[in-house]
Scaffold this active site. Structure first.
Site, PDB file in Angstrom:
ATOM      1  N   GLY A 198       6.848  -6.391  -1.413  1.00 30.31           N
ATOM      2  CA  GLY A 198       5.950  -6.579  -0.227  1.00 30.31           C
ATOM      3  C   GLY A 198       6.884  -7.222   0.793  1.00 30.31           C
ATOM      4  O   GLY A 198       8.208  -6.969   0.811  1.00 30.31           O
ATOM      5  N   GLY A 199       6.421  -7.857   1.788  1.00 28.32           N
ATOM      6  CA  GLY A 199       7.234  -8.409   2.927  1.00 28.32           C
ATOM      7  C   GLY A 199       7.973  -9.712   2.839  1.00 28.32           C
ATOM      8  O   GLY A 199       7.355 -10.317   1.694  1.00 28.32           O
ATOM      9  N   GLU A 251      11.622  -4.922  11.149  1.00 24.16           N
ATOM     10  CA  GLU A 251      10.996  -4.059  10.607  1.00 24.16           C
ATOM     11  C   GLU A 251       9.701  -3.505  11.093  1.00 24.16           C
ATOM     12  O   GLU A 251       9.039  -4.504  11.139  1.00 24.16           O
ATOM     13  CB  GLU A 251      11.148  -4.393   9.051  1.00 24.16           C
ATOM     14  N   GLU A 259      11.244  -7.286  -4.395  1.00 24.11           N
ATOM     15  CA  GLU A 259      11.604  -5.879  -3.743  1.00 24.11           C
ATOM     16  C   GLU A 259      11.056  -6.100  -2.205  1.00 24.11           C
ATOM     17  O   GLU A 259       9.791  -5.910  -2.103  1.00 24.11           O
ATOM     18  CB  GLU A 259      11.078  -4.766  -4.515  1.00 24.11           C
ATOM     19  N   LEU A 260      11.730  -6.465  -1.218  1.00 27.25           N
ATOM     20  CA  LEU A 260      11.223  -6.523  -0.004  1.00 27.25           C
ATOM     21  C   LEU A 260      11.649  -5.559   1.149  1.00 27.25           C
ATOM     22  O   LEU A 260      12.033  -4.328   0.807  1.00 27.25           O
ATOM     23  CB  LEU A 260      11.551  -8.184   0.584  1.00 27.25           C
ATOM     24  N   TRP A 273       0.548  -1.149   0.060  1.00 29.98           N
ATOM     25  CA  TRP A 273      -0.180  -0.160  -0.010  1.00 29.98           C
ATOM     26  C   TRP A 273       0.759   1.333   0.092  1.00 29.98           C
ATOM     27  O   TRP A 273       0.302   2.282  -0.064  1.00 29.98           O
ATOM     28  CB  TRP A 273      -0.876   0.008   1.292  1.00 29.98           C
ATOM     29  N   ASN A 274       2.207   1.248   0.394  1.00 33.88           N
ATOM     30  CA  ASN A 274       2.822   2.515   0.568  1.00 33.88           C
ATOM     31  C   ASN A 274       3.653   2.710  -0.968  1.00 33.88           C
ATOM     32  O   ASN A 274       3.859   1.917  -1.721  1.00 33.88           O
ATOM     33  CB  ASN A 274       3.944   2.120   1.480  1.00 33.88           C
TER      34      ASN A 274
HETATM   35  P1  NAD Z   1       2.724  -7.807   2.355  1.00 36.29           P
HETATM   36  O1  NAD Z   1       3.963  -8.568   1.920  1.00 36.29           O
HETATM   37  O2  NAD Z   1       1.928  -8.147   3.594  1.00 36.29           O
HETATM   38  O3  NAD Z   1       1.796  -7.569   1.129  1.00 36.29           O
HETATM   39  C1  NAD Z   1       2.110  -7.274   0.036  1.00 36.29           C
HETATM   40  C2  NAD Z   1       1.121  -7.680  -1.208  1.00 36.29           C
HETATM   41  O4  NAD Z   1       1.238  -9.300  -1.395  1.00 36.29           O
HETATM   42  C3  NAD Z   1      -0.182  -7.361  -0.942  1.00 36.29           C
HETATM   43  O5  NAD Z   1      -0.883  -7.086  -2.204  1.00 36.29           O
HETATM   44  C4  NAD Z   1      -0.854  -8.832  -0.527  1.00 36.29           C
HETATM   45  O6  NAD Z   1      -2.281  -9.045  -0.765  1.00 36.29           O
HETATM   46  C5  NAD Z   1       0.077  -9.597  -1.347  1.00 36.29           C
HETATM   47  N1  NAD Z   1      -0.105 -11.214  -0.854  1.00 36.29           N
HETATM   48  C6  NAD Z   1      -0.411 -11.386   0.289  1.00 36.29           C
HETATM   49  N2  NAD Z   1      -0.345 -12.927   0.258  1.00 36.29           N
HETATM   50  C7  NAD Z   1       0.057 -13.124  -0.880  1.00 36.29           C
HETATM   51  C8  NAD Z   1       0.253 -14.579  -1.418  1.00 36.29           C
HETATM   52  N3  NAD Z   1       0.266 -15.746  -0.655  1.00 36.29           N
HETATM   53  N4  NAD Z   1       0.207 -14.617  -2.693  1.00 36.29           N
HETATM   54  C9  NAD Z   1       0.377 -13.601  -3.342  1.00 36.29           C
HETATM   55  N5  NAD Z   1       0.263 -12.352  -3.061  1.00 36.29           N
HETATM   56  C10 NAD Z   1       0.142 -12.108  -1.532  1.00 36.29           C
HETATM   57  O7  NAD Z   1       3.340  -6.241   2.712  1.00 36.29           O
HETATM   58  P2  NAD Z   1       2.755  -5.155   3.295  1.00 36.29           P
HETATM   59  O8  NAD Z   1       2.894  -5.479   4.522  1.00 36.29           O
HETATM   60  O9  NAD Z   1       1.541  -4.767   2.668  1.00 36.29           O
HETATM   61  O10 NAD Z   1       3.807  -3.981   2.826  1.00 36.29           O
HETATM   62  C11 NAD Z   1       5.006  -3.587   3.555  1.00 36.29           C
HETATM   63  C12 NAD Z   1       6.084  -4.371   3.204  1.00 36.29           C
HETATM   64  O11 NAD Z   1       6.460  -4.054   1.782  1.00 36.29           O
HETATM   65  C13 NAD Z   1       7.474  -3.943   3.915  1.00 36.29           C
HETATM   66  O12 NAD Z   1       8.176  -5.291   4.145  1.00 36.29           O
HETATM   67  C14 NAD Z   1       8.068  -3.096   3.176  1.00 36.29           C
HETATM   68  O13 NAD Z   1       9.563  -2.837   3.694  1.00 36.29           O
HETATM   69  C15 NAD Z   1       7.854  -3.594   1.969  1.00 36.29           C
HETATM   70  N6  NAD Z   1       8.180  -2.590   0.660  1.00 36.29           N
HETATM   71  C16 NAD Z   1       9.315  -2.935  -0.144  1.00 36.29           C
HETATM   72  C17 NAD Z   1       9.809  -1.927  -1.006  1.00 36.29           C
HETATM   73  C18 NAD Z   1      11.044  -2.067  -1.814  1.00 36.29           C
HETATM   74  O14 NAD Z   1      10.889  -1.586  -2.823  1.00 36.29           O
HETATM   75  N7  NAD Z   1      11.987  -2.763  -1.301  1.00 36.29           N
HETATM   76  C19 NAD Z   1       8.839  -0.748  -1.233  1.00 36.29           C
HETATM   77  C20 NAD Z   1       7.808  -0.574  -0.431  1.00 36.29           C
HETATM   78  C21 NAD Z   1       7.606  -1.584   0.744  1.00 36.29           C
END
Ligand code: NAD
Length: 498
Positions: free
Chosen positions: A235-236, A390, A257-258, A158-159
């Protein structure tokens, strides 16, 4: 009160094959404004049928005309998307601020600036050339060309949605791929506003599809779909492991990209005022909700007390408030879950010996919204909860170091490797530390910059692959090698490889 809200709620629909539609189940979910804690928008919740429809539409668009357009023509579409972002930066900023709580100053700036990412790849796409190979066989003309991969599944959190969508969409489309983007189930409105702008550009139907839904029912189906060939995930770490497992189903090429726990070192010879601003930007910018947040601060012995005093008085002066207001410097956190997780980790850290220097609570003067004060905790070592995990919030864990070698060790004792910062007026120190730290992005005497020109991505648990920059466009293509026999002779012995 609920009724009034319902009637003025925004309703966002899935964008599939050039149409805005409800999900096949008609299920919806809501998004909450983090500054008021009130639901303000509802979203169609995509299930497996919707994911299949989106992938089919992208697949048909890929097999249709899109990948056959001249690169220059695809570049024109990208420029048109960039123009839409610039023209609608105010609207996009307002929606993102409403949905995520991120400050309007930043969301508006970003929507405007992110246009440059589309322009960059629009300009790059017709400079991607193949090669004629200096082949080591007689009578052979051998050359390579770059071809699009197919359907790209882009998954984003979301960010910074405009940024995270652009760094995937622009190079993917430039090379002739088609895309299904899955927005986060948290605050997906900005992406659906982007869908409306993309719709105005008049891309062939199905080239971009935008859906939202939950991990299992939507994200998993998408990333394991047999017609998906490439996954670009942000994502995470935990989710990333699911993504890699899902990709075993379709053998997609994956980039990840985590998150991060990015270390920042301030040496005694740093320009202290500059370092104070750099550290503030690194951890309190966007309320610390940034993957590159500099959440571990290492201070050299000699300046430890002075710096702690100065950074904490700076933190105390940060103006917390509604994210739309000009004077606000820090808005709320995006979700209640983050806020309660931060509260818990701060409490545990203090119990385990961390010294709370400032913050560590919600601001008492604000009685609504998920706000948290800028927080600084002095830690004896970085294995305390706030220094270890984090948090995605405005929490800075501060540790001491003595000398270059020690700080390099500390900075590398990190399961992540996304970003790092070094503050020193000695170029030798800055360069040696930058070189020694295992992170994908190094900031020297500055922090928190992005550019379409500069690759972005991590080492270790921060993932692999890069976004932005010139090389990335190639990650959305594959090389084809063509062998042409120019000989007048009949081919030789067919039973040996030549
Ligand atoms: P998250 O991993 O919970 O969710 C990210 C996305 O993955 C969401 O759209 C979610 O619905 C989807 N998802 C969840 N389970 C899934 C599955 N089993 N299969 C496929 N998709 C699935 O992340 P979050 O908590 O929303 O976001 C924050 C994280 O993102 C933090 O760790 C942050 O550091 C990271 N982030 C990284 C960057 C980068 O460029 N390195 C940039 C921004 C955020």
């Amino acid at each position: 009160r609920k009724k009034i809200f319902k009637s003025i709620m925004e309703n966002y629909k899935l964008y599939i094959n050039g149409n805005f539609k409800d999900s096949s189940s008609k299920n919806t979910f809501t998004s909450i404004d983090p500054s008021t804690e009130e639901p303000w928008a509802s979203f169609a919740e995509a299930n497996a049928d919707d994911v299949n429809a989106a992938v089919e539409s992208a697949y048909n668009a890929f097999r249709g005309d899109w990948s056959k357009l001249f690169p220059t023509q695809r570049g024109q579409y990208l420029r048109a998307i960039g123009d839409q972002l610039k023209e609608n930066a105010e609207l996009l900023g307002t929606i993102e601020t409403r949905d995520t709580g991120k400050m309007f100053k930043e969301t508006k700036f970003q929507a405007n600036y992110i246009a440059e990412f589309y322009y960059y790849y629009a300009g790059l796409v017709d400079k991607i050339e193949g090669t004629t190979l200096p082949i080591d066989k007689p009578d052979m003309q051998v050359f390579t060309t770059r071809e699009p991969i197919g359907v790209v599944a882009a998954i984003i959190p979301w960010n910074s949605q405009m940024f995270l969508a652009a760094v995937k969409l622009a190079p993917a489309l430039a090379m002739g791929n088609t895309v299904v983007i899955k927005a986060s189930e948290v605050a997906p409105a900005p992406l659906f506003e982007l869908a409306k702008l993309i719709d105005k550009v008049g891309l062939p139907k199905g080239v971009i599809n935008i859906i939202s839904g939950f991990g299992e029912d939507c994200g998993k189906v998408l990333t394991s779909h047999p017609k998906v060939d490439r996954i670009a995930f942000t994502g995470g770490v935990h989710t990333a492991k699911h993504i890699v497992r899902n990709s075993a189903e379709n053998l997609s090429q994956v980039t990840l990209e985590l998150g991060g726990k990015s270390p920042v070192a301030v040496f005694k010879d740093a320009n202290i005022d500059n370092a104070l601003n750099g550290v503030t930007a690194s951890i309190f910018g966007a309320s610390g909700q940034s993957c590159i947040a500099g959440s571990r601060l290492y201070l050299e012995d000699e300046i430890y007390n002075e710096f702690i005093d100065k950074i904490s008085s700076k933190a105390k002066q940060i103006k917390i408030g509604p994210p739309m207001e000009k004077e606000t410097q820090m808005g709320p956190l995006c979700t209640l879950k983050q806020l309660t997780n931060i509260e818990e980790k701060v409490k545990q850290t203090v119990q385990e010996g961390g010294e709370l220097i400032t913050g560590g609570e919600r601001p008492k003067e604000i009685n609504q919204g998920w706000y948290y004060k800028p927080t600084i905790i002095a830690c004896d070592h970085h294995n305390l909860p706030t220094a270890e995990h984090e948090l995605f919030g405005p929490v800075l864990s501060v540790m001491k170091f003595s000398g270059e070698e020690e700080v390099i060790k500390l900075m590398n004792d990190n399961s992540y490797g996304l970003a790092a910062g070094v503050f020193s007026e000695n170029n030798g120190t800055a360069l040696r530390v930058s070189k020694a730290v295992r992170a994908g992005i190094l900031f020297v005497n500055t922090y928190r910059l992005i550019s379409p020109v500069a690759p972005f991505g991590g080492f270790k648990n921060s993932g692999f692959g890069r976004e932005s920059g010139m090389e990335v466009i190639k990650d959305y293509s594959r090389i084809k090698t063509t062998w042409i026999n120019t000989s007048k002779q009949v081919m030789g012995d067919p039973f040996i490889i030549r």
